[in-house]
Motif scaffolding. Structure first.
Motif, PDB file in Angstrom:
ATOM      1  N   VAL A   1       0.833  -1.203   0.000  1.00 19.95           N
ATOM      2  CA  VAL A   1       0.000   0.000   0.000  1.00 19.95           C
ATOM      3  C   VAL A   1       0.869   1.256   0.000  1.00 19.95           C
ATOM      4  O   VAL A   1       2.017   1.216   0.426  1.00 19.95           O
ATOM      5  CB  VAL A   1      -0.949   0.058   1.225  1.00 19.95           C
ATOM      6  CG1 VAL A   1      -1.986  -1.035   1.170  1.00 19.95           C
ATOM      7  CG2 VAL A   1      -0.159   0.004   2.522  1.00 19.95           C
TER       8      VAL A   1
ATOM      9  N   PHE B   1      -1.276   6.440   1.863  1.00 16.04           N
ATOM     10  CA  PHE B   1      -2.694   6.728   2.068  1.00 16.04           C
ATOM     11  C   PHE B   1      -3.548   5.462   2.051  1.00 16.04           C
ATOM     12  O   PHE B   1      -4.759   5.530   2.189  1.00 16.04           O
ATOM     13  CB  PHE B   1      -3.198   7.712   1.015  1.00 16.04           C
ATOM     14  CG  PHE B   1      -2.813   9.132   1.299  1.00 16.04           C
ATOM     15  CD1 PHE B   1      -3.691   9.983   1.933  1.00 16.04           C
ATOM     16  CD2 PHE B   1      -1.554   9.605   0.963  1.00 16.04           C
ATOM     17  CE1 PHE B   1      -3.338  11.288   2.216  1.00 16.04           C
ATOM     18  CE2 PHE B   1      -1.178  10.910   1.246  1.00 16.04           C
ATOM     19  CZ  PHE B   1      -2.082  11.751   1.876  1.00 16.04           C
ATOM     20  N   GLY B   2      -2.919   4.320   1.814  1.00 16.44           N
ATOM     21  CA  GLY B   2      -3.671   3.071   1.862  1.00 16.44           C
ATOM     22  C   GLY B   2      -4.106   2.549   0.501  1.00 16.44           C
ATOM     23  O   GLY B   2      -4.841   1.565   0.427  1.00 16.44           O
TER      24      GLY B   2
ATOM     25  N   SER C   1     -15.839   2.244   3.563  1.00 22.42           N
ATOM     26  CA  SER C   1     -14.672   2.980   4.041  1.00 22.42           C
ATOM     27  C   SER C   1     -13.381   2.275   3.650  1.00 22.42           C
ATOM     28  O   SER C   1     -12.472   2.890   3.107  1.00 22.42           O
ATOM     29  CB  SER C   1     -14.748   3.173   5.551  1.00 22.42           C
ATOM     30  OG  SER C   1     -14.289   2.046   6.245  1.00 22.42           O
ATOM     31  N   SER C   2     -13.302   0.964   3.892  1.00 21.48           N
ATOM     32  CA  SER C   2     -12.044   0.290   3.577  1.00 21.48           C
ATOM     33  C   SER C   2     -11.888   0.109   2.069  1.00 21.48           C
ATOM     34  O   SER C   2     -10.792   0.227   1.538  1.00 21.48           O
ATOM     35  CB  SER C   2     -11.929  -1.049   4.305  1.00 21.48           C
ATOM     36  OG  SER C   2     -13.075  -1.814   4.120  1.00 21.48           O
TER      37      SER C   2
ATOM     38  N   ARG D   1      -8.633   1.505  -0.112  1.00 19.90           N
ATOM     39  CA  ARG D   1      -7.746   0.629  -0.886  1.00 19.90           C
ATOM     40  C   ARG D   1      -7.689   1.003  -2.359  1.00 19.90           C
ATOM     41  O   ARG D   1      -6.720   0.709  -3.041  1.00 19.90           O
ATOM     42  CB  ARG D   1      -8.178  -0.837  -0.758  1.00 19.90           C
ATOM     43  CG  ARG D   1      -7.978  -1.478   0.585  1.00 19.90           C
ATOM     44  CD  ARG D   1      -6.561  -1.407   1.114  1.00 19.90           C
ATOM     45  NE  ARG D   1      -6.632  -1.506   2.554  1.00 19.90           N
ATOM     46  CZ  ARG D   1      -6.686  -0.439   3.359  1.00 19.90           C
ATOM     47  NH1 ARG D   1      -6.553   0.782   2.888  1.00 19.90           N
ATOM     48  NH2 ARG D   1      -6.834  -0.598   4.650  1.00 19.90           N
TER      49      ARG D   1
END
Lengths: 308, 281
Positions: free
Chosen positions: B38, B41-42, B124-125, B129
């Motif tokens: 990642v 920022f993810g 959210s996740s 991603r």
């Protein structure tokens, strides 16, 4: 003649002992803690006193201390709010006042990146000027915010004392027993279904090195301190071979509340916020101004919770 | 994410079958990824390639997106400013697919999402991603400094949840994007999207229900949300616009610059709506 020493409050805790180990031989250490220091090196000066008592003042009065690292902050979710507050906030104000009275030139106060508080609308990299929202939700962190703010006001009231407030991300390590380290040791830990926040960790030895870096003359102000980076919570748990149990967030809070009350769980429900939202920070300023860089990689830092 | 590895690899091969050049294109996406795959920022490129599959299918077969002027997106940091519509942000997804699939080199867009999005489970996740971030000025500043492609909808919720009778009428623009563009000297590319308004025509907005659920709106549409109608999408990228001035200027002077962008976008939208032959074809 004896060198001027570095006083460390809360030295008997796991973090304090790691710091003492790092500084031992480089500085004359003056330890202050109401708990005994297990495995104390013989030449380390130790005062078993409560930082709220006048006896502790004598340490500053006679001890010829040039710097203080104040870690005498306790987090015990089982302790009463009054005890917590008296020890943490009152203790801090007294210790800092003695620093002014007895000419201590440098004060490093250990705070935490937790003071910002996890929130869905946090920026991904909070800077030091972000508001300290944690106190809204957590009574346990409220003290920490109070201590942090007090140290900041101290900074303005006593410019002759170089004050540094360090806000490290979650400190983990083989001997560390704080909430994040304990959580990562659970084989089947709860996660919140559908949430996977970014998490930052720092190895205990890197955190200690950061506090030592903050001792350097000229460094003053409030600093976030980060470790080697950030990773999704799920990746950290996978790295440790954990088998997470996803729980819907609307069930998790009341459920954990009951379990905590019945003493089946050691985590108070507000800690769940850390599993739901991010509270990640930008440690760039500290790195730039002190040259601090963590020595452990992300994987080493994660693995450290299960021992070296 | 609870997606199993099997599902992820199946979705990846689906993406690759629809976009044969995908494997080479992925290599060209400049992201700073760590040992966990990642970026800070993810954003997880591997995950994004898998998650993209249904959106590429929508892009090619459902909305049959027609793109114009994508080559006008300049290299380096850029703010894409678009009209927002359609109740659910398929417009953002289609702009994102267009830049990954049709722009050379491919660019992973970072949309500035509403602050309530990170409070929704799964979404959210998922959003994190695939590289979307909470729309705080601080996040935007940081991503622009890293030469990223930022997508903003200055209308925000006012745009996406507007009713069908207000279609293609730009709502009030926020000024934040202009302040950031001036501060970071970033070119603005207006992106006009036609078709999204018809994917989910909202007849009315049940405000009390929205309030109860904590949603920005609760629209009533002929199809049940989240399923969109197969409206034909047209996406037109405009000429990069550069503005100079002080970011801390008074509201009025900032508002003038914002109006220039808004006006440009509105007239492009008007032209595109006039020129299209049919809503669905």
């Amino acid at each position: 003649m004896e060198r001027d020493g570095v006083a460390i409050t809360g030295i008997s805790g796991n973090l304090g002992r790691a710091l003492a180990k790092l500084l031992h031989g480089r500085e004359r250490i003056v330890g202050i803690d109401r708990r005994p220091f297990r495995g104390r090196p013989k030449d380390l000066e130790m005062h078993e006193v409560d930082i709220r008592r006048n006896k502790a003042e004598q340490v500053f009065q006679k001890g010829r201390i040039r710097a203080l690292i104040h870690m005498g902050i306790m987090h015990d979710p089982r302790m009463s709010v009054e005890d917590h507050h008296s020890f943490n906030v009152l203790g801090t104000t007294r210790v800092l006042d003695w620093c002014v009275r007895y000419g201590v030139r440098k004060v490093v106060v250990l705070s935490s990146a937790d003071v910002y508080g996890p929130s869905p609308d946090n920026s991904n990299f909070l800077t030091e000027d972000a508001p300290l929202m944690a106190s809204q939700r957590y009574s346990d962190v409220r003290d920490l915010v109070a201590v942090d703010m007090y140290a900041q006001s101290f900074f303005y009231r006593h410019p002759q004392v170089e004050t540094v407030v360090v806000r490290p991300v979650h400190i983990v390590g083989p001997s560390i027993k704080n909430a994040p380290s304990n959580y990562l040791r659970i084989q089947r830990p709860w996660t919140l279904l559908g949430f996977d926040p970014m998490v930052q960790l720092i190895h205990v030895e890197d955190a200690c090195a950061a506090m030592v870096a903050a001792l350097r003359p000229g460094v003053r102000g409030v600093y976030n301190v980060v470790g080697p980076g950030e990773a999704p919570l799920s990746a950290i748990l996978r790295e440790l071979g954990r088998e997470p149990v996803p729980v819907p967030h609307f069930l998790a809070r009341p459920l954990l509340g009951q379990l905590f009350k019945l003493r089946f769980a050691s985590f108070p429900p507000p800690e769940l916020d850390h599993l739901q939202w991010g509270c990640t920070v930008d440690g760039g300023r500290f790195a730039k101004e002190t040259g601090f860089a963590p020595r452990r990689t992300m994987k080493e830092t994660i693995q450290s919770v299960v021992g070296e | 994410m609870a997606l199993s590895d099997r599902l992820v690899s199946a979705l990846r091969s689906w993406t690759f079958s629809m976009v044969p050049s995908a494997p080479e294109r992925i290599q060209k996406i400049p992201t700073a990824k760590n040992e966990f795959g990642v970026d800070p920022f993810g954003l997880d490129v591997e995950f994004t390639v898998a998650a993209l599959a249904p959106f590429v299918w929508l892009y090619q077969h459902w909305f049959r997106v027609e793109v114009q002027g994508i080559e006008k997106v300049p290299p380096g940091r850029v703010l894409l400013v678009s009209n927002h519509s359609g109740q659910l942000p398929f417009d953002a997804a289609m702009i994102g697919v267009a830049l990954l699939v049709e722009h050379d080199p491919p660019r992973a867009i970072r949309a500035m999402v509403e602050k309530w999005v990170p409070s929704l489970p799964f979404i959210s996740s998922f959003m994190a991603r695939v590289g979307q971030v909470v729309g705080t000025p601080e996040n935007c500043r940081r991503l622009l400094a890293a030469d990223e492609t930022i997508l903003v909808f200055p209308e925000g919720v006012r745009g996406i949840s507007k009713l069908y009778r207000n279609r293609y009428q730009l709502q009030e623009f926020g000024q934040g994007f202009m302040r950031l563009a001036l501060e970071t000297d970033t070119p603005i590319v207006p992106v006009a999207v036609v078709g999204a308004e018809e994917q989910a025509p909202a007849l009315t907005d049940v405000k009390p229900l929205a309030k109860l659920l904590g949603f920005p709106a609760f629209p009533i549409t002929p199809t049940l949300l989240p399923f969109p109608l197969p409206a034909k999408y047209h996406i037109r990228f405009g000429e990069p616009m550069r503005f100079t001035g002080r970011p801390d200027d008074e509201e009025a002077s900032l508002a003038k610059k914002v109006q220039i962008v808004r006006g440009e976008l509105q007239s492009t939208l008007n032209r595109m709506v006039r020129e299209r032959k049919h809503v669905f074809f």
